[in-house]
Design a protein around this motif. Structure first.
Motif, PDB file in Angstrom:
ATOM      1  N   ASN A  20       0.806  -1.220   0.000  1.00 57.79           N
ATOM      2  CA  ASN A  20       0.000   0.000   0.000  1.00 57.79           C
ATOM      3  C   ASN A  20       0.840   1.270   0.000  1.00 57.79           C
ATOM      4  O   ASN A  20       0.308   2.359   0.190  1.00 57.79           O
ATOM      5  CB  ASN A  20      -0.960   0.007   1.194  1.00 57.79           C
ATOM      6  N   GLN A  21       2.121   1.146  -0.215  1.00 56.23           N
ATOM      7  CA  GLN A  21       3.002   2.306  -0.204  1.00 56.23           C
ATOM      8  C   GLN A  21       2.911   3.057  -1.528  1.00 56.23           C
ATOM      9  O   GLN A  21       2.922   2.456  -2.591  1.00 56.23           O
ATOM     10  CB  GLN A  21       4.452   1.867   0.046  1.00 56.23           C
ATOM     11  N   GLY A  22       2.808   4.365  -1.469  1.00 56.12           N
ATOM     12  CA  GLY A  22       2.790   5.169  -2.683  1.00 56.12           C
ATOM     13  C   GLY A  22       1.395   5.412  -3.212  1.00 56.12           C
ATOM     14  O   GLY A  22       0.386   5.108  -2.579  1.00 56.12           O
ATOM     15  N   ASP A  23       1.359   5.966  -4.398  1.00 54.37           N
ATOM     16  CA  ASP A  23       0.114   6.352  -5.056  1.00 54.37           C
ATOM     17  C   ASP A  23      -0.663   5.121  -5.517  1.00 54.37           C
ATOM     18  O   ASP A  23      -0.107   4.269  -6.220  1.00 54.37           O
ATOM     19  CB  ASP A  23       0.457   7.240  -6.266  1.00 54.37           C
ATOM     20  N   PRO A  24      -1.933   4.996  -5.151  1.00 54.48           N
ATOM     21  CA  PRO A  24      -2.727   3.828  -5.546  1.00 54.48           C
ATOM     22  C   PRO A  24      -2.801   3.623  -7.060  1.00 54.48           C
ATOM     23  O   PRO A  24      -2.757   2.490  -7.537  1.00 54.48           O
ATOM     24  CB  PRO A  24      -4.105   4.111  -4.956  1.00 54.48           C
ATOM     25  N   ALA A  25      -2.890   4.707  -7.822  1.00 52.67           N
ATOM     26  CA  ALA A  25      -2.948   4.571  -9.285  1.00 52.67           C
ATOM     27  C   ALA A  25      -1.638   4.020  -9.840  1.00 52.67           C
ATOM     28  O   ALA A  25      -1.638   3.182 -10.761  1.00 52.67           O
ATOM     29  CB  ALA A  25      -3.280   5.920  -9.930  1.00 52.67           C
ATOM     30  N   LEU A  26      -0.530   4.463  -9.287  1.00 49.89           N
ATOM     31  CA  LEU A  26       0.776   3.942  -9.726  1.00 49.89           C
ATOM     32  C   LEU A  26       0.946   2.481  -9.303  1.00 49.89           C
ATOM     33  O   LEU A  26       1.540   1.685 -10.041  1.00 49.89           O
ATOM     34  CB  LEU A  26       1.909   4.801  -9.174  1.00 49.89           C
ATOM     35  N   ASN A  27       0.446   2.127  -8.137  1.00 54.16           N
ATOM     36  CA  ASN A  27       0.511   0.741  -7.693  1.00 54.16           C
ATOM     37  C   ASN A  27      -0.315  -0.160  -8.599  1.00 54.16           C
ATOM     38  O   ASN A  27       0.093  -1.287  -8.908  1.00 54.16           O
ATOM     39  CB  ASN A  27       0.047   0.605  -6.250  1.00 54.16           C
ATOM     40  N   LYS A  29      -0.894   0.368 -11.780  1.00 59.00           N
ATOM     41  CA  LYS A  29      -0.095   0.260 -13.011  1.00 59.00           C
ATOM     42  C   LYS A  29       1.064  -0.709 -12.808  1.00 59.00           C
ATOM     43  O   LYS A  29       1.347  -1.537 -13.668  1.00 59.00           O
ATOM     44  CB  LYS A  29       0.416   1.646 -13.410  1.00 59.00           C
ATOM     45  N   GLY A  58      -3.302  -3.855  -7.742  1.00 61.41           N
ATOM     46  CA  GLY A  58      -2.654  -2.834  -6.914  1.00 61.41           C
ATOM     47  C   GLY A  58      -2.534  -3.323  -5.489  1.00 61.41           C
ATOM     48  O   GLY A  58      -2.212  -4.485  -5.237  1.00 61.41           O
TER      49      GLY A  58
END
Length: 85
Positions: A20-27, A29, A58
């Motif tokens: 769950n680290q970072g931006d959910p949209a980037l995760n 992707k 994600g």
């Protein structure tokens, strides 16, 4: 890969996951990129792409706590699910 070779009618879902680290949209992707690489590898080894579906999740389906790195790492994974025998 052996099951896919030994049982030519088996189809699988390749599911990609992140922590769950970072931006959910980037995760999301990142998880999609992971499964696409796995699919590309299996196809390069002779598995028909029509037998392989992919889905990135994600960080939406953790199997361990995201509170500490020791457990968070378990959430960064690729899973295979048989969808047709």
């Amino acid at each position: 890969m052996r099951i896919l070779r030994d049982y030519p009618t088996v189809e699988i879902l390749i599911g990609g996951h992140t922590d769950n680290q970072g931006d959910p949209a980037l995760n999301l992707k990142l998880s999609e990129d992971r499964v696409n690489e796995v699919k590309k590898y299996l196809v390069s080894k002779g598995i028909d792409a029509k037998r392989l579906t992919t889905q990135g999740f994600g960080g939406t389906e953790p199997i361990a706590s995201n509170d500490q790195e020791e457990t968070r790492r378990f959430n960064r994974r690729v899973e295979f699910t048989i969808t047709k025998k």
